[in-house]
Write an enzyme that holds these catalytic residues in place. Sequence first.
Site, PDB file in Angstrom:
ATOM      1  N   HIS A 147       0.809  -1.213   0.000  1.00 21.01           N
ATOM      2  CA  HIS A 147       0.000   0.000   0.000  1.00 21.01           C
ATOM      3  C   HIS A 147       0.843   1.264   0.000  1.00 21.01           C
ATOM      4  O   HIS A 147       0.315   2.362   0.127  1.00 21.01           O
ATOM      5  CB  HIS A 147      -0.963  -0.002   1.191  1.00 21.01           C
ATOM      6  CG  HIS A 147      -1.892  -1.168   1.158  1.00 21.01           C
ATOM      7  ND1 HIS A 147      -1.687  -2.297   1.907  1.00 21.01           N
ATOM      8  CD2 HIS A 147      -3.005  -1.400   0.427  1.00 21.01           C
ATOM      9  CE1 HIS A 147      -2.648  -3.169   1.651  1.00 21.01           C
ATOM     10  NE2 HIS A 147      -3.458  -2.651   0.760  1.00 21.01           N
ATOM     11  N   GLY A 148       2.162   1.125  -0.085  1.00 16.94           N
ATOM     12  CA  GLY A 148       3.035   2.282  -0.252  1.00 16.94           C
ATOM     13  C   GLY A 148       3.469   2.998   1.008  1.00 16.94           C
ATOM     14  O   GLY A 148       3.720   4.199   0.965  1.00 16.94           O
TER      15      GLY A 148
END
Length: 182
Positions: A147-148
Amino acid sequence: MIQTNAHPENAGPETRRDFLYYATGGAAAVATGAAIWPLIDSMNPSADVSALSVAQVDLEGVEPGSRITLKWKGKPVFIDHRPEARIAQARADDEATLIDPELDAERVQKAEWLIVVGVCTHLGCIPLGQGSGDPTGEYGGWFCPCHGSHYDTSGRIRKGPAPRNLDVPPYEFVTSTLVKIG
């Protein structure tokens, strides 16, 4: 004529009846406790899980700049032997705007050793950055590609959806190189 129980000759049956109520209630409470104790005791962790609640690792031979991973309570623990450049970067980031503000000095017992639980605080993924070729994100720490989320060299969340920093497990240095986690 109204009769009351205030006379001593009437106290006997009432006292025996009260005693029987209390004795029966007490016996029922003990029997109930004995019946449900196995259920309550079954909620304790098993012996193999309890044995994993403490991990010891000797850090002698871990070169500065190296990162190692071990398992504690079924979770990966990241140990980073931080060189001076990473320590300086972490201390410089103390002044940055942080999602979960925490000083580097509050996260380490010895500046050269950072010990964190290697589980992303967003959805429980394992961030990259432990391997020599892994991406470390924009801040040189760890990067969760799911999800970064980007973590800095102190394991603090700097960018992405993670709500808080990588957790620091309870640990202590038994000797200068032996660490007990848990």
